[in-house]
Design an enzyme around this catalytic site. Structure first.
Site, PDB file in Angstrom:
ATOM      1  N   SER A 100      80.928  47.858  -3.541  1.00 57.54           N
ATOM      2  CA  SER A 100      79.945  46.941  -2.964  1.00 57.54           C
ATOM      3  C   SER A 100      79.633  45.863  -3.984  1.00 57.54           C
ATOM      4  O   SER A 100      80.542  45.187  -4.460  1.00 57.54           O
ATOM      5  CB  SER A 100      78.696  47.720  -2.528  1.00 57.54           C
ATOM      6  OG  SER A 100      77.809  46.876  -1.819  1.00 57.54           O
ATOM      7  N   HIS A 114      82.194  46.219   0.757  1.00 56.24           N
ATOM      8  CA  HIS A 114      81.130  45.646   1.580  1.00 56.24           C
ATOM      9  C   HIS A 114      81.173  44.129   1.432  1.00 56.24           C
ATOM     10  O   HIS A 114      80.872  43.589   0.368  1.00 56.24           O
ATOM     11  CB  HIS A 114      79.764  46.170   1.140  1.00 56.24           C
ATOM     12  CG  HIS A 114      79.628  47.653   1.224  1.00 56.24           C
ATOM     13  ND1 HIS A 114      78.626  48.341   0.583  1.00 56.24           N
ATOM     14  CD2 HIS A 114      80.344  48.587   1.893  1.00 56.24           C
ATOM     15  CE1 HIS A 114      78.736  49.632   0.842  1.00 56.24           C
ATOM     16  NE2 HIS A 114      79.789  49.809   1.642  1.00 56.24           N
ATOM     17  N   ASP A 167      76.520  54.665  -0.140  1.00 56.94           N
ATOM     18  CA  ASP A 167      77.735  54.771   0.661  1.00 56.94           C
ATOM     19  C   ASP A 167      78.870  55.345  -0.194  1.00 56.94           C
ATOM     20  O   ASP A 167      79.065  54.961  -1.351  1.00 56.94           O
ATOM     21  CB  ASP A 167      78.140  53.393   1.191  1.00 56.94           C
ATOM     22  CG  ASP A 167      79.303  53.466   2.167  1.00 56.94           C
ATOM     23  OD1 ASP A 167      79.444  54.503   2.848  1.00 56.94           O
ATOM     24  OD2 ASP A 167      80.058  52.479   2.256  1.00 56.94           O
TER      25      ASP A 167
END
Length: 358
Positions: A174, A201, A297
């Protein structure tokens, strides 16, 4: 209760468009969490304003006259590093340049809206606040301007290139991820019967530019994933923005499937659905890697890979831009190794060599 303005994170807005400078200023100042201390119309102006106002965060356009965003980011990260968020169009050269900006040290990006109006502004403001909050917690380090790599990447054309992968490396990233991926993916060797599946992401349409950038640097062929693609050895697949990616079994072998089921942990694509499917279909032949990023995540999915007999790797605190995701992966019990980003490719290669069928 109104926040004291001295307690708010200080933001510099850099954009050659008066419209976007005004829009960004209104969104930031209206947040109650951040305040704009100055605006700049190009990269040279941005360097002057950084020195004069010492902002905590910089919102940076890419395509500008005088000195563009890439040039400004390079100077800022080398001289007086701070959290920079790229605000860019997702079409044309802007998307590819935005990926390059993330490699140079920008921590995240936000896509400009194609439309104008209240609904578009509301969507943009919501995304911008999420990214700014993550950027505020980032660990920012001085980044030396990299030397240009003129070596041509030569990919072998053996039969392995078209065979189904027997091993799988699943990667979650991310905030700060593109820079970490640029450190890892180009160092991975081919010829080990492995495919690499990446969830970064990132907004829609930027993921294709990310795949193209990694492909230009790597021995692996890197592509943005499409629904139904076979999982081939010596290929890396980047989940497209706004789509979850999973592994499924078909009559011809393992394939990738894309869907737009609800966001997980506030993101789509999310790594946990991918990791869960990798654990199910590859089991002990899987390696899971959780890189820098805000949130958790990948933590549950990495634990599933570990429980299926696979190997879990988490990036260490010192090299992560944001330690949230690797920390959650470690706490969940899925990480066998905690490594600096510079050692992750070597560990992956060693594990793949050990796992490769004889």
């Amino acid at each position: 209760m109104v926040s004291n303005t001295s307690d708010l994170s200080r933001v510099l807005v850099v954009d050659d468009s008066p419209f976007f400078r005004r829009l960004l200023t209104e969104v930031v100042d209206g947040s109650g969490e951040f305040r704009v201390v100055a605006t700049a119309r190009d990269g040279m102006d941005a360097l002057r304003k950084v020195r004069a106002h010492s902002p905590d965060l910089v919102l940076m356009d890419i395509e500008m006259p005088e000195l563009d965003g890439l040039g400004a980011i390079g100077y800022i990260m080398a001289e007086s590093p701070r959290a920079i968020v790229v605000v860019s169009a997702h079409v044309g050269p802007g998307a590819a340049a935005a990926i390059r900006a993330l490699e140079l040290g920008a921590v995240d990006l936000v896509a400009k809206e194609d439309e104008r109006g209240a609904a578009a502004t509301s969507r943009f403001a919501e995304r911008l606040m999420i990214v700014l909050r993550g950027a505020r917690s980032a660990t920012v380090k001085r980044v030396s301007l990299p030397e240009r790599d003129t070596r041509e990447v030569v990919r072998e054309t053996s039969s392995t290139m078209t065979s189904r992968a027997r091993l799988c490396v699943a990667v979650a990233a991310s905030t700060g991820g593109p820079r970490a991926l640029a450190e890892i993916v180009p160092q991975l060797p081919t010829g080990l019967d492995a495919a690499v599946l990446i969830v970064q992401h990132m907004p829609p349409k930027f993921t294709r530019s990310l795949a193209e950038r990694l492909c230009s640097q790597s021995h692996f062929a890197v592509v943005e994933a499409e629904h139904g693609m076979p999982i081939l050895a010596d290929r890396a697949f980047v989940a497209p923005g706004d789509f979850h990616m999973r592994v499924v079994a078909r009559s011809g072998g393992l394939e990738l499937t894309l869907d737009q089921e609800p966001s997980l942990w506030g993101v789509r694509p999310a790594a946990d659905p991918l990791f869960s499917s990798v654990a199910h279909h590859f089991g002990a032949r899987a390696i899971g890697v959780v890189l820098t990023g805000i949130g958790r995540d990948g933590a549950d999915g990495l634990r599933q890979i570990h429980e299926a007999g696979g190997i879990g790797i988490a990036q260490d605190r010192e090299s992560a831009t944001v330690y949230g995701m690797p920390s959650a992966a470690l706490q969940s019990g899925g990480a066998r190794y905690v490594l600096p980003v510079t050692e992750i490719a070597g560990r992956i290669a060693a594990e793949l060599t050990r796992l490769k069928p004889r």
